[in-house]
Scaffold this active site. Structure first.
Site, PDB file in Angstrom:
ATOM      1  N   ALA A  64       0.863  -1.178   0.000  1.00 38.32           N
ATOM      2  CA  ALA A  64       0.000   0.000   0.000  1.00 38.32           C
ATOM      3  C   ALA A  64       0.903   1.233   0.000  1.00 38.32           C
ATOM      4  O   ALA A  64       2.070   1.152   0.376  1.00 38.32           O
ATOM      5  CB  ALA A  64      -0.859  -0.003   1.258  1.00 38.32           C
ATOM      6  N   GLY A 103       0.567  -5.146   0.674  1.00 38.00           N
ATOM      7  CA  GLY A 103      -0.583  -5.140  -0.236  1.00 38.00           C
ATOM      8  C   GLY A 103      -0.242  -5.709  -1.592  1.00 38.00           C
ATOM      9  O   GLY A 103      -1.113  -6.228  -2.300  1.00 38.00           O
ATOM     10  N   GLU A 106      -0.697  -9.300  -1.205  1.00 36.51           N
ATOM     11  CA  GLU A 106      -2.150  -9.550  -1.084  1.00 36.51           C
ATOM     12  C   GLU A 106      -2.809  -9.512  -2.469  1.00 36.51           C
ATOM     13  O   GLU A 106      -3.683 -10.327  -2.769  1.00 36.51           O
ATOM     14  CB  GLU A 106      -2.762  -8.524  -0.127  1.00 36.51           C
ATOM     15  CG  GLU A 106      -2.342  -8.765   1.323  1.00 36.51           C
ATOM     16  CD  GLU A 106      -2.721  -7.628   2.252  1.00 36.51           C
ATOM     17  OE1 GLU A 106      -3.414  -7.897   3.258  1.00 36.51           O
ATOM     18  OE2 GLU A 106      -2.337  -6.468   1.968  1.00 36.51           O
ATOM     19  N   GLU A 126       4.161  -5.755   7.121  1.00 33.88           N
ATOM     20  CA  GLU A 126       3.344  -4.761   7.828  1.00 33.88           C
ATOM     21  C   GLU A 126       3.680  -4.688   9.326  1.00 33.88           C
ATOM     22  O   GLU A 126       3.623  -3.623   9.929  1.00 33.88           O
ATOM     23  CB  GLU A 126       1.849  -5.111   7.674  1.00 33.88           C
ATOM     24  CG  GLU A 126       1.254  -4.831   6.303  1.00 33.88           C
ATOM     25  CD  GLU A 126       1.442  -5.969   5.311  1.00 33.88           C
ATOM     26  OE1 GLU A 126       0.771  -5.952   4.269  1.00 33.88           O
ATOM     27  OE2 GLU A 126       2.276  -6.850   5.552  1.00 33.88           O
TER      28      GLU A 126
HETATM   29  N1  T1G Z   1       4.650   3.378   0.253  1.00 34.03           N
HETATM   30  C1  T1G Z   1       5.146   4.600  -0.042  1.00 34.03           C
HETATM   31  N2  T1G Z   1       6.470   4.847  -0.354  1.00 34.03           N
HETATM   32  C2  T1G Z   1       7.283   3.790  -0.349  1.00 34.03           C
HETATM   33  C3  T1G Z   1       6.836   2.477  -0.033  1.00 34.03           C
HETATM   34  C4  T1G Z   1       5.459   2.292   0.272  1.00 34.03           C
HETATM   35  N3  T1G Z   1       4.947   1.089   0.553  1.00 34.03           N
HETATM   36  N4  T1G Z   1       7.908   1.647  -0.099  1.00 34.03           N
HETATM   37  C5  T1G Z   1       8.962   2.410  -0.456  1.00 34.03           C
HETATM   38  N5  T1G Z   1       8.598   3.691  -0.614  1.00 34.03           N
HETATM   39  C6  T1G Z   1       9.455   4.813  -1.020  1.00 34.03           C
HETATM   40  C7  T1G Z   1      10.554   5.132  -0.001  1.00 34.03           C
HETATM   41  O1  T1G Z   1      10.105   5.982   0.998  1.00 34.03           O
HETATM   42  C8  T1G Z   1      11.614   5.779  -0.893  1.00 34.03           C
HETATM   43  O2  T1G Z   1      11.199   7.094  -1.135  1.00 34.03           O
HETATM   44  C9  T1G Z   1      11.480   5.022  -2.193  1.00 34.03           C
HETATM   45  O3  T1G Z   1      10.166   4.429  -2.192  1.00 34.03           O
HETATM   46  C10 T1G Z   1      12.498   3.920  -2.357  1.00 34.03           C
HETATM   47  O4  T1G Z   1      12.462   3.113  -1.193  1.00 34.03           O
HETATM   48  C11 T1G Z   1      -2.988  -3.219   3.333  1.00 34.03           C
HETATM   49  C12 T1G Z   1      -1.274  -1.647   4.631  1.00 34.03           C
HETATM   50  C13 T1G Z   1      10.426  -1.943  -1.357  1.00 34.03           C
HETATM   51  C14 T1G Z   1      12.256  -3.153  -0.245  1.00 34.03           C
HETATM   52  O5  T1G Z   1       6.393  -2.274   4.255  1.00 34.03           O
HETATM   53  O6  T1G Z   1      10.640  -2.294   2.324  1.00 34.03           O
HETATM   54  O7  T1G Z   1       0.827  -2.889   2.312  1.00 34.03           O
HETATM   55  O8  T1G Z   1      13.035   8.278   0.027  1.00 34.03           O
HETATM   56  O9  T1G Z   1      14.781   3.664  -0.358  1.00 34.03           O
HETATM   57  O10 T1G Z   1      16.129   0.200  -0.531  1.00 34.03           O
HETATM   58  O11 T1G Z   1      -1.630  -4.929   3.957  1.00 34.03           O
HETATM   59  O12 T1G Z   1      11.248   0.362   0.255  1.00 34.03           O
HETATM   60  O13 T1G Z   1      13.107   7.936  -2.443  1.00 34.03           O
HETATM   61  O14 T1G Z   1      11.425   9.490  -1.408  1.00 34.03           O
HETATM   62  O15 T1G Z   1      13.446   1.782   0.668  1.00 34.03           O
HETATM   63  O16 T1G Z   1      15.301  -0.301  -2.859  1.00 34.03           O
HETATM   64  C15 T1G Z   1       3.903  -2.796   3.272  1.00 34.03           C
HETATM   65  C16 T1G Z   1       8.153  -0.985   2.361  1.00 34.03           C
HETATM   66  C17 T1G Z   1       3.157  -1.517   3.254  1.00 34.03           C
HETATM   67  C18 T1G Z   1       7.479  -2.275   2.141  1.00 34.03           C
HETATM   68  C19 T1G Z   1      12.715  -1.074  -1.597  1.00 34.03           C
HETATM   69  N6  T1G Z   1       5.108  -2.663   2.487  1.00 34.03           N
HETATM   70  N7  T1G Z   1       9.238  -0.722   1.434  1.00 34.03           N
HETATM   71  O17 T1G Z   1      13.875  -0.808  -0.872  1.00 34.03           O
HETATM   72  O18 T1G Z   1      14.360   1.591  -1.679  1.00 34.03           O
HETATM   73  S1  T1G Z   1       1.741  -1.590   4.296  1.00 34.03           S
HETATM   74  C20 T1G Z   1       6.282  -2.394   3.053  1.00 34.03           C
HETATM   75  C21 T1G Z   1      10.422  -1.385   1.534  1.00 34.03           C
HETATM   76  C22 T1G Z   1       0.620  -2.525   3.411  1.00 34.03           C
HETATM   77  C23 T1G Z   1      -1.569  -3.694   3.342  1.00 34.03           C
HETATM   78  C24 T1G Z   1      -0.650  -2.842   4.135  1.00 34.03           C
HETATM   79  C25 T1G Z   1      11.514  -0.929   0.622  1.00 34.03           C
HETATM   80  C26 T1G Z   1      11.679  -1.783  -0.647  1.00 34.03           C
HETATM   81  P1  T1G Z   1      12.237   8.259  -1.240  1.00 34.03           P
HETATM   82  P2  T1G Z   1      13.828   2.569  -0.533  1.00 34.03           P
HETATM   83  P3  T1G Z   1      15.027   0.163  -1.519  1.00 34.03           P
END
Ligand code: T1G
Ligand code: NAD
Length: 607
Positions: A64, A103, A106, A126
């Site tokens: 998400a 997500g 999912e 999450e």
């Molecule tokens: N939403 C918004 N921005 C995100 C994002 C996300 N999910 N994931 C990464 N970014 C942005 C981050 O802030 C950065 O921005 C840029 O992308 C690159 O990220 C309903 C509710 C995917 C392994 O927890 O683990 O789904 O600083 O520097 O090292 O069940 O990002 O460049 O402006 O980390 O290559 C669950 C979170 C969400 C995964 C990539 N998902 N992301 O790593 O790059 S909750 C997560 C990561 C959800 C549902 C629920 C990592 C990555 P900026 P980065 P990276």
């Protein structure tokens, strides 16, 4: 021109639906709305028999859009879209490459089939954001894989490899060639063969071993240490096993919304973005890092060995230099010990372990450092010793090599000024154990060249550290913060507490270890050297606790000498030492302090 959030291309009756929201295809409103529309159109179009779902830019979906949290929700929600996929009457194949997280996974679970590229990572992280999956992950995953596997992914938050995902039945196939083609092929097969029952129509798969499942849950509860989301993850999976999918889906959403609106999750989401925004420095902006294939490390003690191992574990070559053969052999054993430990934890395959050892050179003279791109100094915390080794480095290193000091407190500008080219000297301050701790302080020296600084950031990214720029000052950022809470802990020792009591309260509060355990791990000599250096300028009216000095004066420097605040000679974890207790009590008496009794919740009464 920016790619549309959702694009659909149909060929041979199979639609390829591509989601695009750079850099990680986070599922913002535009994507959700576009995908919901595409699903409806594909369902209704008799010329389309199946679909492939993929992400633009070589990666599937990272979840998400966390930035949308806290904003007014816009329909369709993520659960809505996942339900549409699950209810689709035509096969949908998720083509997973890069990451399928939160997500994103999912969405893939909503599809009838999943194909993954060998290097893909699949997970429900999450819990790391203080949440649980909120779009069906706790319902759909246990209906596809065994409950214990599902619980490990949901409560642990660590992604699994494509191979492990295939092994547990999470993906139907690993893609031999390009994942999009493999997904198309499977979609065509499914058109002919028909699609399996949607996960929402299935019952949950029990754990492979009920007893082990209970132990698994107990382990998660123990490790939670006050964090709510791992516990919520257990409860969600238990509900998913007990309830039908509809009820489990609704209760998951309720639990998700409660967590989303909690202070813990807000704090963890703040940390998520803070960790990503902190590794920026105007002076290095736009500069190209210098080459980074081989790292030199000077000194193979507590820190040098950890830095060397961290570099080897990330595929870098390492040349480590020690004072003499004995120290070189100790350094070699320390490094191999860390590699063995990583292999033992399954973090390193046998081949990778072998490659790492082959990439290590241990020496007692500086000449081999001429092959290194970046050389990190981790010798004794003494200015003269450090200046001497930097002078030797000047004589052997390539002109484009970057020099870095791992000093905890010394003035790196002074060290840089003692070299031929201060513009290539930076600070890289690791925390102990260096192959574990995520924090890396990049010390921005006065004369550092932008590309030397950029090389420091590049190493941090390569080592998967959170690199925080800090200026030259006493203790930089981390140690300055630590010095403040350590001072209060020392006062409490004189006032009536014991190290083991303070450490126990810190662990109960949620810290992985207490201040005195950590000091013993790091080595007491570093702090001692700092206190001795500060003695000349310390404010005489400021309260000063001498207990730590007394301990160091008799050679008790922590784990590396077998004794420090604790005794490690009989028990590797460290046992409280009556000698330390007696010393502390004697110091209170010497200062005329009546020792008080401290309760864990910090209220105290006179004994
Ligand atoms: N939403 C918004 N921005 C995100 C994002 C996300 N999910 N994931 C990464 N970014 C942005 C981050 O802030 C950065 O921005 C840029 O992308 C690159 O990220 C309903 C509710 C995917 C392994 O927890 O683990 O789904 O600083 O520097 O090292 O069940 O990002 O460049 O402006 O980390 O290559 C669950 C979170 C969400 C995964 C990539 N998902 N992301 O790593 O790059 S909750 C997560 C990561 C959800 C549902 C629920 C990592 C990555 P900026 P980065 P990276
Ligand atoms: P340590 O005493 O464990 O190791 C220092 C090593 O340097 C020893 O093995 C010694 O043989 C070697 N050495 C000394 N002079 C040398 C020379 N001329 N050539 C080659 N090797 C030489 O100390 P440590 O705890 O690893 O600390 C090293 C540096 O890292 C210090 O500046 C310290 O302040 C800093 N640091 C320590 C920690 C920590 O937690 N221990 C954390 C961050 C930074």
């Amino acid at each position: 021109m920016a790619q549309a959030a959702v694009s659909v291309r149909t060929e041979g009756g199979i639609a390829t639906v591509t989601l695009s929201n750079p850099p990680v295809n986070a599922l913002n409103h535009a994507i959700r709305a576009g995908l919901a529309d595409a699903i409806a159109r594909i369902e209704a179009d008799p010329a389309i028999h199946g679909a492939v779902l993929c992400g633009a830019g070589g990666s599937f979906i990272a979840g998400a859009d966390i930035r949308e949290f806290g904003q007014p929700p816009k329909d369709p929600s993520l659960p809505d879209v996942v339900r549409m996929l699950d209810a689709a009457t035509k096969p949908w194949v998720a083509a997973i490459e890069g990451v399928a997280l939160g997500g994103g996974l999912e969405m893939a679970l909503g599809c009838s089939h999943r194909v993954a590229a060998p290097g893909a990572k699949l997970g429900l992280p999450e819990v790391n954001l203080g949440l649980i999956p909120g779009a069906g992950g706790t319902v759909l995953l246990p209906r596809l894989v065994a409950a214990d596997k599902a619980l490990a992914m949901i409560a642990g938050g660590r992604p699994v490899s494509a191979a492990d995902a295939a092994g547990m039945g999470l993906v139907d196939r690993l893609a031999p060639g390009h994942v999009h083609e493999a997904a198309r092929a499977l979609a065509l097969e499914a058109v002919a063969a028909g699609i399996p029952a949607p996960l929402m129509k299935r019952t949950a798969r029990p754990p492979e071993n009920a007893e082990a499942f209970e132990a698994q849950k107990a382990g998660i509860r123990k490790k939670a240490r006050g964090q709510a989301s791992p516990i919520a993850a257990i409860e969600a999976v238990e509900r998913s096993l007990a309830l039908d999918a509809e009820d489990a889906f609704h209760t998951e959403r309720e639990a998700f919304v409660t967590l989303r609106d909690s202070a813990q999750s807000a704090a963890l989401r703040h940390v998520f973005f803070a960790e990503r925004s902190v590794s920026r420095l105007d002076r290095a902006e736009g500069a190209t890092p210098r080459r980074l294939d081989r790292i030199g490390v000077l000194g193979g003690g507590t820190m040098g060995a950890g830095i060397a191992a961290a570099s080897l574990l990330c595929g870098l070559g390492v040349t480590i230099v020690e004072r003499d053969d004995k120290q070189a052999s100790l350094a070699h054993d320390r490094i191999l010990g860390i590699l063995d430990d990583s292999a033992g934890r399954g973090l390193l395959s046998a081949d990778a372990r072998q490659d790492a050892e082959a990439a290590l050179t241990v020496a007692t003279d500086f000449a081999p450092l001429s092959a290194c791109d970046l050389i990190i100094e981790a010798v004794f915390e003494d200015m003269d010793v450090k200046k001497a080794v930097f002078a030797e480095l000047d004589a052997v290193a390539r002109p484009d090599a970057v020099f870095a000091s791992n000093t905890s407190y010394l003035d790196i500008d002074e060290i840089a000024a003692s070299t031929n080219d201060p513009s290539r000297v930076i600070g890289l301050h690791f925390f102990s154990p260096a192959h574990v701790m995520k924090l890396l302080e990049l010390i921005v020296t006065r004369d550092a060249a932008p590309d030397a600084l950029a090389t420091g950031f590049a190493l941090g990214k390569r080592l998967r550290k959170i690199t925080v720029p800090a200026h030259v000052c006493d203790g930089f950022i981390g140690n300055r913060i630590m010095a403040r809470y350590r001072r209060e802990a020392d006062y409490m020792l004189e006032d009536g507490a014991l190290p083991q009591e303070i450490d126990a309260a810190m662990r109960d509060f949620g810290c992985p270890m207490g201040a005195f355990q950590m000091a013993d791990l790091a080595g007491l000599d570093i702090g001692w050297a700092m206190r001795k250096r500060q003695a000349a300028t310390r404010d005489p009216s400021e309260r000063y606790v001498e207990i730590a000095d007394r301990i160091c004066e008799i050679g008790r420097l922590g784990r590396k000498t077998g004794r420090g605040w604790y005794d490690y000679t009989q028990d590797k974890a460290g046992a409280p030492d009556p000698w330390v207790t007696a010393l502390i009590e004697a110091e209170s008496t010497r200062k005329g302090i009546t020792r008080q009794r401290f309760e864990a919740d910090r209220s105290w009464t006179a004994s």
